[in-house]
Design a protein around this motif. Structure first.
Motif, PDB file in Angstrom:
ATOM      1  N   ASP A 249     -67.485 -40.214 -35.440  1.00 18.12           N
ATOM      2  CA  ASP A 249     -67.877 -39.540 -34.084  1.00 18.12           C
ATOM      3  C   ASP A 249     -68.160 -40.736 -33.092  1.00 18.12           C
ATOM      4  OD1 ASP A 249     -71.027 -39.987 -34.437  1.00 18.12           O
ATOM      5  OD2 ASP A 249     -70.094 -40.006 -36.172  1.00 18.12           O
ATOM      6  N   HIS A 250     -68.047 -40.261 -31.877  1.00 19.52           N
ATOM      7  CA  HIS A 250     -68.110 -41.032 -30.601  1.00 19.52           C
ATOM      8  C   HIS A 250     -67.357 -42.204 -30.620  1.00 19.52           C
ATOM      9  CE1 HIS A 250     -72.073 -38.774 -30.867  1.00 19.52           C
ATOM     10  NE2 HIS A 250     -72.073 -38.901 -29.575  1.00 19.52           N
ATOM     11  N   GLY A 273     -66.964 -35.475 -34.622  1.00 18.70           N
ATOM     12  CA  GLY A 273     -67.574 -34.946 -33.087  1.00 18.70           C
ATOM     13  C   GLY A 273     -67.265 -36.037 -32.027  1.00 18.70           C
ATOM     14  N   SER A 274     -67.536 -35.683 -30.872  1.00 19.87           N
ATOM     15  CA  SER A 274     -67.553 -36.529 -29.582  1.00 19.87           C
ATOM     16  C   SER A 274     -66.409 -37.351 -29.695  1.00 19.87           C
ATOM     17  CB  SER A 274     -68.927 -37.166 -29.545  1.00 19.87           C
ATOM     18  OG  SER A 274     -70.049 -36.416 -29.595  1.00 19.87           O
ATOM     19  N   GLN A 297     -67.159 -31.018 -33.266  1.00 15.28           N
ATOM     20  CA  GLN A 297     -67.704 -30.654 -31.843  1.00 15.28           C
ATOM     21  C   GLN A 297     -67.545 -31.453 -30.624  1.00 15.28           C
ATOM     22  OE1 GLN A 297     -69.459 -31.608 -34.351  1.00 15.28           O
ATOM     23  NE2 GLN A 297     -70.829 -33.152 -33.931  1.00 15.28           N
ATOM     24  N   ASN A 298     -67.636 -31.210 -29.367  1.00 15.48           N
ATOM     25  CA  ASN A 298     -67.389 -32.031 -28.279  1.00 15.48           C
ATOM     26  C   ASN A 298     -66.301 -32.892 -28.201  1.00 15.48           C
ATOM     27  OD1 ASN A 298     -68.799 -33.044 -25.908  1.00 15.48           O
ATOM     28  ND2 ASN A 298     -69.713 -34.998 -26.969  1.00 15.48           N
ATOM     29  N   ASN A 299     -65.239 -32.177 -28.446  1.00 13.45           N
ATOM     30  CA  ASN A 299     -63.936 -32.811 -27.842  1.00 13.45           C
ATOM     31  C   ASN A 299     -63.364 -31.924 -26.971  1.00 13.45           C
ATOM     32  OD1 ASN A 299     -62.804 -34.769 -30.193  1.00 13.45           O
ATOM     33  ND2 ASN A 299     -64.081 -33.462 -31.428  1.00 13.45           N
ATOM     34  N   SER A 300     -61.930 -31.913 -27.128  1.00 12.21           N
ATOM     35  CA  SER A 300     -61.100 -31.127 -25.979  1.00 12.21           C
ATOM     36  C   SER A 300     -60.173 -30.017 -26.731  1.00 12.21           C
ATOM     37  CB  SER A 300     -60.332 -31.994 -25.063  1.00 12.21           C
ATOM     38  OG  SER A 300     -61.263 -33.039 -24.470  1.00 12.21           O
ATOM     39  N   ARG A 322     -68.449 -26.958 -28.199  1.00  6.62           N
ATOM     40  CA  ARG A 322     -68.046 -27.751 -26.888  1.00  6.62           C
ATOM     41  C   ARG A 322     -66.754 -28.151 -27.193  1.00  6.62           C
ATOM     42  NH1 ARG A 322     -72.799 -28.549 -24.050  1.00  6.62           N
ATOM     43  NH2 ARG A 322     -74.766 -28.055 -25.178  1.00  6.62           N
ATOM     44  N   ASN A 323     -65.728 -27.390 -27.224  1.00 10.34           N
ATOM     45  CA  ASN A 323     -64.280 -27.466 -27.185  1.00 10.34           C
ATOM     46  C   ASN A 323     -63.685 -26.384 -26.128  1.00 10.34           C
ATOM     47  OD1 ASN A 323     -63.515 -29.807 -29.121  1.00 10.34           O
ATOM     48  ND2 ASN A 323     -64.627 -28.622 -30.263  1.00 10.34           N
ATOM     49  N   TYR A 348     -69.820 -22.720 -26.860  1.00 11.05           N
ATOM     50  CA  TYR A 348     -69.475 -23.541 -25.458  1.00 11.05           C
ATOM     51  C   TYR A 348     -67.919 -23.841 -25.908  1.00 11.05           C
ATOM     52  CZ  TYR A 348     -74.150 -24.814 -24.461  1.00 11.05           C
ATOM     53  OH  TYR A 348     -75.385 -24.702 -23.979  1.00 11.05           O
TER      54      TYR A 348
END
Length: 482
Positions: A249-250, A273-274, A297-300, A322-323, A348
């Motif tokens: 992640d990140h 994630g991220s 989570q938190n990707n595109s 969050r995608n 999200y």
């Protein structure tokens, strides 16, 4: 006269004992201080030292018996942590360094932590003599000094064959030798977070050989969070085929090759994630059938190709929040094999409708997050297969009506959130099969009155903005709590 002399001798002995006891737990000279944290156990000592230079650590160590020290923490810049340390404006201005056999006197050392020492290299024999070491942490935090990076040789840890945990976080490392981990046959955890890796191949986990013999490491947990990795390349973790947990992640991962997780058939936790992932190859997870937790989570991510989650029958947690996923990619087969999933988060995203076939195989699902989407339509009986669902989050969507069959089958549902929608009507029998509901959130909708449907929920604690309802609309709704 004799009793006077005896009294002085007694006082002198007591004073000597006090002094000896004092220096057994603290030794200081100038800016180098060592303290024992185990005042009740003199057989095994845990020592913390604040020094200007790593090689000064033993200057004031004479009060500690080396064979009794099992844990040592060395800090090169601890002025904030140890307020009694003499202030030195030049502290840590120069690079620190390790010499060969620096810790060799500590034959029984099992845990070593080196923090805030600006290391650029570690000589091959620096850990010679501490063969009992099981946990090693080196966090130089080199980023405070610009682009200074820590460089390791293939022999750096060759003496530490009993090592179980290696933490090299926050060292600005951008490359590791391919055979660095070969001697560490008992290594279980490798932490490389907060470094400067940009390529998986530079981590040294793809291939490793010594004397032309493939080196396979039995490490079970690898953490590469907060680096600069861009692509998951083919067979990037081939040398760690016993891996159970992989944290990526990140980073700035935008692409994963189809065979990037090749050989990881024992993997149980994968965290991507991220990052900047738009889509994953359909077969990227085909060898990871033991996965229990998958974090995306938190990707595109805007594409969920058919077969992406095929075979993941052991999966318990899936986070897709969050995608950019749309309803087009949620078909009958998308989650078909996820028969044991307990928590599913698709919040999200850009979902507009929930069809009745999407969750037909999720018999074990307990928590479902669908909030912060654009859901307007929920098909009849869409959740009817979710026998164990106790939490359903649908707030911040565009739902306008709650129909009778919308929540059918949810007999153990405990918490239902429908706030921040456009609901204007709730059918009187909408909750007739949901008698276990204790929390119902209908706040910030377009209801003209408290729905009569809530009267069937005997255990209910409801949240609704009563000031937006007509006067008297709460009548006959007691004993509900508002």
């Amino acid at each position: 006269m004799a009793s006077y002399s005896i009294s002085w001798r007694i006082l002198l002995i007591v004073f000597m004992l006090d002094v000896t006891n004092l220096f057994a737990f603290a030794a200081s000279e100038g800016n180098n201080d060592c303290f024992s944290e185990d005042k009740g156990n003199l057989d095994e000592l845990s020592v913390k030292c604040a020094v200007q230079n790593l090689n000064d650590v033993f200057i004031n160590f004479s009060s500690f018996h080396p064979d009794r020290v099992v844990k040592l923490k060395v800090m090169c810049d601890t002025r904030h942590e140890l307020p009694n340390l003499k202030q030195n404006p030049h502290l840590n201005d120069d690079l620190d360094g390790l010499m060969n056999n620096t810790f060799g006197v500590l034959k029984n050392l099992r845990e070593l932590m080196i923090e805030d020492c600006t290391l650029t290299t570690i000589p091959p024999m620096a850990f010679n003599g501490v063969s009992q070491l099981k946990n090693l942490t080196i966090r130089s935090r080199n980023y405070r000094h610009g682009k200074i990076a820590l460089h390791l040789s293939a022999e750096t840890f060759s003496q530490l064959q009993l090592l179980e945990s290696l933490d090299l976080g926050e060292n600005n490392i951008n490359n590791l030798p391919q055979t660095l981990l070969c001697p560490l046959r008992r290594l279980e955890t490798l932490n490389l977070t907060l470094n400067n890796f940009s390529d998986i191949s530079s981590v040294g986990l793809s291939t490793g050989s010594r004397d032309n013999v493939l080196c396979l490491v039995d490490v079970q947990r690898v953490r590469l969070s907060y680096n600069r990795i861009k692509v998951l390349t083919s067979k990037g973790f081939a040398a760690v085929n016993q891996l159970r947990e992989l944290r990526l992640d990140h980073n700035i991962i935008s692409r994963a090759e189809e065979s990037s997780l090749h050989g990881l058939d024992k993997l149980r936790v994968l965290d991507l994630g991220s990052n900047q992932i738009v889509a994953l190859p359909p077969l990227v997870l085909r060898n990871c059938e033991e996965l229990v937790e998958l974090y995306l989570q938190n990707n595109s991510i805007s594409v969920l190709p058919p077969g992406l989650f095929a075979g993941l029958q052991q999966l318990l947690v899936l986070d897709l929040s969050r995608n950019e996923v749309t309803s087009h990619w949620l078909s009958t087969d998308t989650f078909a094999d996820l028969i044991r999933v307990v928590t599913l988060d698709i919040s999200y995203n850009r979902l507009t409708q929930i069809d009745s076939s999407i969750f037909r195989s999720q018999y074990s699902l307990e928590v479902l997050h669908l909030d912060h989407n654009e859901i307007e339509v929920i098909s009849d009986h869409a959740f009817s297969s979710l026998y164990k669902l106790h939490t359903l989050i649908l707030n911040n969507n565009k739902i306008t009506r709650v129909t009778t069959p919308m929540f059918s089958g949810l007999h153990v549902l405990n918490m239902l959130s429908l706030s921040h929608n456009d609901i204007v009507d709730v059918h009187p029998d909408a909750f007739k099969n949901n008698s276990a509901v204790m929390e119902l959130n209908l706040a910030d909708n377009k209801l003209a009155a408290v729905p009569t449907a809530v009267q069937s929920l005997q255990l209910l604690r409801m949240e609704i903005k009563s000031e937006t309802l007509p006067k008297g609309s709460l009548k006959n709704c007691l004993p509900l709590e508002y």
